[in-house]
Design a protein around this motif. Structure first.
Motif, PDB file in Angstrom:
ATOM      1  N   GLU A  98     -43.726 -65.953 -21.720  1.00 25.42           N
ATOM      2  CA  GLU A  98     -43.293 -64.711 -21.969  1.00 25.42           C
ATOM      3  C   GLU A  98     -41.792 -64.632 -21.400  1.00 25.42           C
ATOM      4  O   GLU A  98     -40.820 -63.887 -22.332  1.00 25.42           O
ATOM      5  CB  GLU A  98     -44.147 -63.563 -21.183  1.00 25.42           C
ATOM      6  CG  GLU A  98     -45.400 -63.512 -21.729  1.00 25.42           C
ATOM      7  CD  GLU A  98     -46.435 -62.441 -20.743  1.00 25.42           C
ATOM      8  OE1 GLU A  98     -45.639 -61.792 -19.670  1.00 25.42           O
ATOM      9  OE2 GLU A  98     -47.361 -62.457 -20.876  1.00 25.42           O
ATOM     10  N   LEU A  99     -41.286 -65.171 -20.516  1.00 22.43           N
ATOM     11  CA  LEU A  99     -39.840 -65.366 -19.979  1.00 22.43           C
ATOM     12  C   LEU A  99     -39.332 -66.062 -21.082  1.00 22.43           C
ATOM     13  O   LEU A  99     -37.844 -65.682 -21.458  1.00 22.43           O
ATOM     14  CB  LEU A  99     -39.763 -66.068 -18.798  1.00 22.43           C
ATOM     15  CG  LEU A  99     -40.032 -65.473 -17.721  1.00 22.43           C
ATOM     16  CD1 LEU A  99     -40.186 -66.510 -16.394  1.00 22.43           C
ATOM     17  CD2 LEU A  99     -39.252 -64.191 -17.432  1.00 22.43           C
TER      18      LEU A  99
ATOM     19  N   GLU B  41     -39.597 -60.478  -9.425  1.00 21.77           N
ATOM     20  CA  GLU B  41     -41.026 -59.763  -9.156  1.00 21.77           C
ATOM     21  C   GLU B  41     -41.972 -60.416  -9.471  1.00 21.77           C
ATOM     22  O   GLU B  41     -43.212 -59.842  -9.148  1.00 21.77           O
ATOM     23  CB  GLU B  41     -40.792 -58.475 -10.406  1.00 21.77           C
ATOM     24  CG  GLU B  41     -39.645 -57.746 -10.338  1.00 21.77           C
ATOM     25  CD  GLU B  41     -39.481 -56.942 -11.445  1.00 21.77           C
ATOM     26  OE1 GLU B  41     -40.253 -56.865 -12.629  1.00 21.77           O
ATOM     27  OE2 GLU B  41     -38.149 -56.014 -11.585  1.00 21.77           O
ATOM     28  N   ASN B  42     -42.309 -61.607 -10.077  1.00 23.91           N
ATOM     29  CA  ASN B  42     -43.281 -62.504 -10.040  1.00 23.91           C
ATOM     30  C   ASN B  42     -44.071 -62.746  -8.660  1.00 23.91           C
ATOM     31  O   ASN B  42     -43.199 -63.194  -7.863  1.00 23.91           O
ATOM     32  CB  ASN B  42     -42.886 -63.831 -10.876  1.00 23.91           C
ATOM     33  CG  ASN B  42     -44.143 -64.834 -10.699  1.00 23.91           C
ATOM     34  OD1 ASN B  42     -45.150 -64.515 -11.168  1.00 23.91           O
ATOM     35  ND2 ASN B  42     -43.823 -66.086 -10.037  1.00 23.91           N
TER      36      ASN B  42
ATOM     37  N   SER C 235     -31.560 -60.077 -15.974  1.00 26.77           N
ATOM     38  CA  SER C 235     -32.828 -59.611 -16.438  1.00 26.77           C
ATOM     39  C   SER C 235     -33.835 -60.872 -16.125  1.00 26.77           C
ATOM     40  O   SER C 235     -35.008 -60.553 -15.690  1.00 26.77           O
ATOM     41  CB  SER C 235     -32.972 -59.274 -17.939  1.00 26.77           C
ATOM     42  OG  SER C 235     -32.229 -58.269 -18.208  1.00 26.77           O
ATOM     43  N   LEU C 236     -33.469 -62.078 -16.283  1.00 28.46           N
ATOM     44  CA  LEU C 236     -34.429 -63.265 -16.159  1.00 28.46           C
ATOM     45  C   LEU C 236     -34.544 -63.252 -14.584  1.00 28.46           C
ATOM     46  O   LEU C 236     -35.671 -63.404 -14.215  1.00 28.46           O
ATOM     47  CB  LEU C 236     -33.820 -64.312 -16.887  1.00 28.46           C
ATOM     48  CG  LEU C 236     -34.501 -65.854 -16.529  1.00 28.46           C
ATOM     49  CD1 LEU C 236     -35.882 -65.695 -17.279  1.00 28.46           C
ATOM     50  CD2 LEU C 236     -33.724 -66.991 -17.228  1.00 28.46           C
TER      51      LEU C 236
ATOM     52  N   SER D 121     -34.030 -69.659 -11.720  1.00 23.65           N
ATOM     53  CA  SER D 121     -33.483 -68.497 -12.173  1.00 23.65           C
ATOM     54  C   SER D 121     -32.253 -67.981 -11.607  1.00 23.65           C
ATOM     55  O   SER D 121     -31.423 -67.406 -12.007  1.00 23.65           O
ATOM     56  CB  SER D 121     -34.388 -67.438 -12.424  1.00 23.65           C
ATOM     57  OG  SER D 121     -34.753 -66.789 -11.343  1.00 23.65           O
TER      58      SER D 121
ATOM     59  N   ASP E 217     -34.279 -60.972 -12.276  1.00 24.73           N
ATOM     60  CA  ASP E 217     -35.141 -59.801 -11.912  1.00 24.73           C
ATOM     61  C   ASP E 217     -36.652 -60.011 -12.092  1.00 24.73           C
ATOM     62  O   ASP E 217     -37.685 -59.720 -11.337  1.00 24.73           O
ATOM     63  CB  ASP E 217     -34.770 -58.247 -12.407  1.00 24.73           C
ATOM     64  CG  ASP E 217     -33.350 -58.147 -11.743  1.00 24.73           C
ATOM     65  OD1 ASP E 217     -32.902 -58.578 -10.810  1.00 24.73           O
ATOM     66  OD2 ASP E 217     -32.821 -57.445 -12.534  1.00 24.73           O
ATOM     67  N   LEU E 218     -36.991 -60.642 -13.265  1.00 19.60           N
ATOM     68  CA  LEU E 218     -38.180 -60.704 -13.803  1.00 19.60           C
ATOM     69  C   LEU E 218     -38.891 -61.983 -12.839  1.00 19.60           C
ATOM     70  O   LEU E 218     -40.315 -61.886 -12.562  1.00 19.60           O
ATOM     71  CB  LEU E 218     -38.351 -61.243 -15.377  1.00 19.60           C
ATOM     72  CG  LEU E 218     -38.146 -60.133 -16.258  1.00 19.60           C
ATOM     73  CD1 LEU E 218     -37.815 -60.692 -17.676  1.00 19.60           C
ATOM     74  CD2 LEU E 218     -39.408 -59.084 -16.214  1.00 19.60           C
ATOM     75  N   CYS E 219     -37.899 -62.953 -12.650  1.00 19.70           N
ATOM     76  CA  CYS E 219     -38.660 -64.045 -11.855  1.00 19.70           C
ATOM     77  C   CYS E 219     -38.905 -63.631 -10.373  1.00 19.70           C
ATOM     78  O   CYS E 219     -39.800 -64.028  -9.779  1.00 19.70           O
ATOM     79  CB  CYS E 219     -37.775 -65.346 -11.937  1.00 19.70           C
ATOM     80  SG  CYS E 219     -37.452 -66.285 -13.419  1.00 19.70           S
TER      81      CYS E 219
ATOM     82  N   PHE F  15     -47.007 -66.383 -18.097  1.00 17.22           N
ATOM     83  CA  PHE F  15     -45.557 -65.669 -17.708  1.00 17.22           C
ATOM     84  C   PHE F  15     -44.403 -66.556 -17.971  1.00 17.22           C
ATOM     85  O   PHE F  15     -43.555 -65.828 -18.733  1.00 17.22           O
ATOM     86  CB  PHE F  15     -45.639 -65.801 -16.095  1.00 17.22           C
ATOM     87  CG  PHE F  15     -44.444 -65.281 -15.491  1.00 17.22           C
ATOM     88  CD1 PHE F  15     -44.221 -63.642 -15.936  1.00 17.22           C
ATOM     89  CD2 PHE F  15     -43.663 -65.832 -14.924  1.00 17.22           C
ATOM     90  CE1 PHE F  15     -42.928 -63.217 -15.172  1.00 17.22           C
ATOM     91  CE2 PHE F  15     -42.401 -65.192 -14.010  1.00 17.22           C
ATOM     92  CZ  PHE F  15     -42.208 -63.944 -14.313  1.00 17.22           C
TER      93      PHE F  15
ATOM     94  N   PHE G  14     -38.503 -63.752 -24.181  1.00 14.57           N
ATOM     95  CA  PHE G  14     -37.813 -62.769 -23.709  1.00 14.57           C
ATOM     96  C   PHE G  14     -36.306 -63.120 -24.011  1.00 14.57           C
ATOM     97  O   PHE G  14     -35.599 -62.548 -24.630  1.00 14.57           O
ATOM     98  CB  PHE G  14     -37.890 -62.330 -22.331  1.00 14.57           C
ATOM     99  CG  PHE G  14     -36.774 -61.310 -21.774  1.00 14.57           C
ATOM    100  CD1 PHE G  14     -37.018 -60.014 -21.973  1.00 14.57           C
ATOM    101  CD2 PHE G  14     -35.864 -61.647 -21.109  1.00 14.57           C
ATOM    102  CE1 PHE G  14     -35.907 -59.162 -21.670  1.00 14.57           C
ATOM    103  CE2 PHE G  14     -34.756 -61.027 -20.786  1.00 14.57           C
ATOM    104  CZ  PHE G  14     -34.787 -59.831 -20.960  1.00 14.57           C
TER     105      PHE G  14
END
Length: 194
Positions: A12-13, A157-158, A150-151, A56, A153-155, A9, A16
């Protein structure tokens, strides 16, 4: 198993972020900044996912404060002292190291799995522990503030290695959602005491 998933993960971050370097810097809304401030102020730092969400969130606030319409001061960076204290106490987070940049000694860098976060002008005076920060890091050149929303939000959602707890042992996501709802209703603002 979870640690391998978390490593992937983070990789991937980082990819991104690397792939978004040529994009226009994302605008951080007041609401998103308030949400990040809630996470920074309330999170219990126990597992790798907690540390990632914290970093983040600080990154997002660091981007937000540079906007003309920002409603915060640099006081949010004081939380990094608390973060460092937790990092030293919580010895099961071996994947996270920190130090000052070799060429820019005012830049504190956190290397975490496969992603790096950097922050300038961090005071360790808020740390409970006497922390000797080495000058041993090299910045990777990937600007995380460009894609800070975006970073974040992705973190957020993890769910891998994420405790979802406040420092008082409550459900973190639920608590942040309540504060955010009150913010939207005008019942609280950035001066709130957590």
């Amino acid at each position: 198993m979870d640690i391998n998933q978390f490593d992937n993960f983070c990789l991937e971050l980082n990819e991104f972020c690397k792939n978004n370097q040529s994009q226009e810097k994302e605008n951080v809304s007041d609401e998103k900044a308030f949400e990040a401030l809630c996470y920074v102020s309330l999170i219990s730092l126990k597992q790798q996912g907690d540390y990632l969400l914290f970093l983040s969130s600080i990154n997002l606030l660091n981007s937000y404060i540079k906007q003309k319409d920002s409603k915060i001061s640099y006081n949010f960076k004081n939380n990094i002292g608390i973060f460092l204290d937790n990092l030293i106490i919580n010895t099961n987070i071996n994947e996270l190291s920190f130090g000052y940049d070799k060429t820019d000694k005012k830049c504190l860098i956190f290397d975490f799995n496969n992603i790096q976060f950097s922050f300038h002008h961090i005071s360790t005076s808020k740390c409970a522990n006497n922390i000797d920060i080495p000058i041993n890091k090299v910045w990777d050149g990937i600007r995380k503030q460009i894609c800070s929303v975006s970073l974040f939000d992705l973190c957020k959602e993890n769910k891998i290695l994420f405790s979802n707890k406040t420092y008082r042992g409550k459900d973190l996501t639920l608590k942040v959602d309540r504060f955010l709802e009150n913010y939207k209703k005008g019942l609280c603002d950035f001066n709130i005491k957590f």
